[in-house]
Design a protein around this motif. Structure first.
Motif, PDB file in Angstrom:
ATOM      1  N   UNK A 146      27.959  72.845  20.997  1.00 45.00           N
ATOM      2  CA  UNK A 146      29.352  72.600  20.635  1.00 45.00           C
ATOM      3  C   UNK A 146      29.494  72.394  19.138  1.00 45.00           C
ATOM      4  N   UNK A 147      30.728  72.339  18.691  1.00 49.76           N
ATOM      5  CA  UNK A 147      30.979  72.111  17.272  1.00 49.76           C
ATOM      6  C   UNK A 147      31.452  73.360  16.571  1.00 49.76           C
ATOM      7  N   UNK A 148      32.043  73.155  15.411  1.00 48.20           N
ATOM      8  CA  UNK A 148      32.529  74.248  14.580  1.00 48.20           C
ATOM      9  C   UNK A 148      31.557  74.412  13.415  1.00 48.20           C
ATOM     10  N   UNK A 149      31.363  75.647  12.967  1.00 45.36           N
ATOM     11  CA  UNK A 149      30.492  75.895  11.831  1.00 45.36           C
ATOM     12  C   UNK A 149      31.034  75.264  10.561  1.00 45.36           C
ATOM     13  N   UNK A 150      30.162  75.079   9.603  1.00 41.92           N
ATOM     14  CA  UNK A 150      30.527  74.424   8.344  1.00 41.92           C
ATOM     15  C   UNK A 150      31.755  75.075   7.700  1.00 41.92           C
ATOM     16  N   UNK A 151      31.818  76.381   7.756  1.00 47.24           N
ATOM     17  CA  UNK A 151      32.931  77.090   7.124  1.00 47.24           C
ATOM     18  C   UNK A 151      34.286  76.862   7.773  1.00 47.24           C
ATOM     19  N   UNK A 152      34.286  76.323   8.990  1.00 46.52           N
ATOM     20  CA  UNK A 152      35.547  76.092   9.687  1.00 46.52           C
ATOM     21  C   UNK A 152      36.033  74.660   9.660  1.00 46.52           C
ATOM     22  N   UNK A 153      35.271  73.769   9.024  1.00 42.42           N
ATOM     23  CA  UNK A 153      35.594  72.344   9.058  1.00 42.42           C
ATOM     24  C   UNK A 153      36.914  72.038   8.347  1.00 42.42           C
ATOM     25  N   UNK A 154      37.079  72.562   7.157  1.00 40.89           N
ATOM     26  CA  UNK A 154      38.259  72.229   6.348  1.00 40.89           C
ATOM     27  C   UNK A 154      39.555  72.614   7.048  1.00 40.89           C
ATOM     28  N   UNK A 155      39.596  73.828   7.587  1.00 38.87           N
ATOM     29  CA  UNK A 155      40.818  74.309   8.254  1.00 38.87           C
ATOM     30  C   UNK A 155      41.112  73.495   9.515  1.00 38.87           C
ATOM     31  N   UNK A 168      43.057  61.941  12.002  1.00 35.67           N
ATOM     32  CA  UNK A 168      41.775  62.489  11.558  1.00 35.67           C
ATOM     33  C   UNK A 168      40.902  61.347  11.053  1.00 35.67           C
ATOM     34  N   UNK A 169      39.821  61.055  11.797  1.00 37.83           N
ATOM     35  CA  UNK A 169      38.986  59.905  11.457  1.00 37.83           C
ATOM     36  C   UNK A 169      37.699  60.281  10.739  1.00 37.83           C
ATOM     37  N   UNK A 170      37.240  61.549  10.856  1.00 34.99           N
ATOM     38  CA  UNK A 170      36.008  61.922  10.173  1.00 34.99           C
ATOM     39  C   UNK A 170      35.247  63.019  10.879  1.00 34.99           C
ATOM     40  N   UNK A 171      33.916  62.936  10.794  1.00 32.40           N
ATOM     41  CA  UNK A 171      33.039  64.007  11.279  1.00 32.40           C
ATOM     42  C   UNK A 171      31.968  63.472  12.219  1.00 32.40           C
ATOM     43  N   UNK A 172      31.492  64.342  13.078  1.00 36.04           N
ATOM     44  CA  UNK A 172      30.384  64.030  13.995  1.00 36.04           C
ATOM     45  C   UNK A 172      29.439  65.220  14.037  1.00 36.04           C
ATOM     46  N   UNK A 173      28.153  64.939  14.242  1.00 31.33           N
ATOM     47  CA  UNK A 173      27.211  66.025  14.521  1.00 31.33           C
ATOM     48  C   UNK A 173      26.119  65.537  15.456  1.00 31.33           C
ATOM     49  N   UNK A 174      25.463  66.515  16.077  1.00 36.56           N
ATOM     50  CA  UNK A 174      24.250  66.284  16.863  1.00 36.56           C
ATOM     51  C   UNK A 174      23.138  67.024  16.124  1.00 36.56           C
ATOM     52  N   UNK A 192      25.723  66.498   6.624  1.00 38.38           N
ATOM     53  CA  UNK A 192      26.978  65.997   7.183  1.00 38.38           C
ATOM     54  C   UNK A 192      27.656  65.041   6.205  1.00 38.38           C
ATOM     55  N   UNK A 193      26.871  64.204   5.526  1.00 39.36           N
ATOM     56  CA  UNK A 193      27.447  63.289   4.534  1.00 39.36           C
ATOM     57  C   UNK A 193      28.091  64.051   3.381  1.00 39.36           C
ATOM     58  N   UNK A 194      27.460  65.152   2.956  1.00 40.29           N
ATOM     59  CA  UNK A 194      28.055  65.987   1.905  1.00 40.29           C
ATOM     60  C   UNK A 194      29.411  66.528   2.365  1.00 40.29           C
ATOM     61  N   UNK A 195      29.453  66.958   3.621  1.00 43.35           N
ATOM     62  CA  UNK A 195      30.709  67.479   4.172  1.00 43.35           C
ATOM     63  C   UNK A 195      31.751  66.373   4.273  1.00 43.35           C
ATOM     64  N   UNK A 196      31.300  65.164   4.596  1.00 44.47           N
ATOM     65  CA  UNK A 196      32.212  64.022   4.671  1.00 44.47           C
ATOM     66  C   UNK A 196      32.808  63.704   3.303  1.00 44.47           C
ATOM     67  N   UNK A 197      31.985  63.764   2.269  1.00 49.74           N
ATOM     68  CA  UNK A 197      32.475  63.520   0.909  1.00 49.74           C
ATOM     69  C   UNK A 197      33.567  64.528   0.544  1.00 49.74           C
ATOM     70  N   UNK A 198      33.321  65.777   0.879  1.00 48.83           N
ATOM     71  CA  UNK A 198      34.316  66.830   0.605  1.00 48.83           C
ATOM     72  C   UNK A 198      35.586  66.592   1.411  1.00 48.83           C
ATOM     73  N   UNK A 199      35.436  66.198   2.673  1.00 52.90           N
ATOM     74  CA  UNK A 199      36.595  65.959   3.531  1.00 52.90           C
ATOM     75  C   UNK A 199      37.447  64.813   3.000  1.00 52.90           C
ATOM     76  N   UNK A 200      36.785  63.756   2.526  1.00 46.61           N
ATOM     77  CA  UNK A 200      37.522  62.580   2.052  1.00 46.61           C
ATOM     78  C   UNK A 200      38.286  62.848   0.757  1.00 46.61           C
ATOM     79  N   UNK A 201      37.900  63.889   0.045  1.00 48.36           N
ATOM     80  CA  UNK A 201      38.671  64.259  -1.156  1.00 48.36           C
ATOM     81  C   UNK A 201      40.085  64.670  -0.767  1.00 48.36           C
ATOM     82  N   UNK A 202      40.210  65.332   0.377  1.00 47.84           N
ATOM     83  CA  UNK A 202      41.524  65.766   0.861  1.00 47.84           C
ATOM     84  C   UNK A 202      42.149  64.757   1.825  1.00 47.84           C
ATOM     85  N   UNK A 203      41.295  64.027   2.556  1.00 52.51           N
ATOM     86  CA  UNK A 203      41.771  63.082   3.586  1.00 52.51           C
ATOM     87  C   UNK A 203      41.006  61.764   3.425  1.00 52.51           C
TER      88      UNK A 203
END
Length: 242
Positions: A146-155, A168-174, A192-203
């Motif tokens: 399950x899950x969306x690829x890295x390129x689909x996270x932002x959208x 929107x509370x954040x990110x999860x991974x297995x 995942x933490x890098x992606x979280x940092x990017x996400x928090x810039x917008x949210x």
């Protein structure tokens, strides 16, 4: 009564060991213990175990199958618990899940966002959502678990943020079993933490990072996870599902 006391003693000892592991991992990473929330994954275990855990101070529990979770949550409705849904979620189960879950950690496609939003509005609830990231997927594909690829996270995150009834509370991974991160849990969680940092810039409020389970919670804490999902180490080896 003896069996119940025996189970309570077992869960008390297991929970203490997990707490020690989390505390040690936090100390090693220079983090405060209160910065990491333990979610106990109670899937396949009875409501009586959930009740014992609540009495031992557990406040977050997780389930992955609606047919098991819905009656269990109803039976434990009097307890001060936050319920997390962590399994792959079919849209035909959304109405039921929205009835008891406080957070859905496995949001991985636009159609699911639409269904969750509709039911959250209908139920007059605000539902927390985590984007499940598949680190083993193609850039825009879906992962084996399950899950969306890295390129689909932002959208997808933008869709959740804009959807009525959802938060929107954040990110999860297995941790992936295949691909570049197979056997490299800490590297996966750091990604995942890098992606979280990017996400928090917008949210900025989407600061939850759910990663790590019984076997790799130390790596998740070292990487910066805010929540760890632990089942077996607290409850024991799971019974087989029929």
């Amino acid at each position: 009564m003896t069996d119940l006391q025996g189970r309570k003693d077992e869960l008390t000892a297991n929970l203490a060991r997990v707490e020690e592991r989390i505390a040690a991992a936090c100390a090693a990473a220079g983090r405060k213990r209160e910065d990491v929330t333990l979610i106990v994954v109670t899937k396949t275990y009875p409501a009586s175990d959930v009740r014992i855990l609540s009495g031992l101070g557990v406040r977050h529990v997780a389930e992955n199958r609606d047919q098991d979770a819905a009656p269990k949550a109803a039976e434990c409705a009097d307890l001060p618990l936050t319920w997390h849904f962590v399994g792959q979620l079919q849209t035909n189960k959304v109405r039921s899940v929205v009835g008891y879950a406080d957070l859905v950690q496995s949001v991985d496609r636009a159609r699911l966002v639409t269904a969750l939003s509709k039911e959250a509005v209908r139920a007059e609830r605000e539902l927390g959502c985590l984007i499940q990231v598949a680190l083993d997927a193609d850039e825009d594909g879906r992962g084996e678990r399950g899950g969306v690829g890295v390129g689909g996270v932002e959208e997808l995150a933008a869709r959740v943020a804009e959807a009525p009834g959802l938060r929107l509370d954040g990110l999860m991974t297995v941790a992936p079993l295949t691909g570049d991160y197979a056997g490299r849990q800490q590297a996966a969680f750091e990604r995942l933490m890098d992606l979280s940092t990017a996400l928090r810039a917008a949210h900025p409020a989407a600061n939850m990072v759910s990663a790590g389970m019984s076997s790799d919670l130390e790596q998740a804490v070292a990487a910066g996870a805010t929540h760890v999902r632990v089942g077996t180490a607290v409850l024991g080896v799971r019974p087989r599902l029929g």
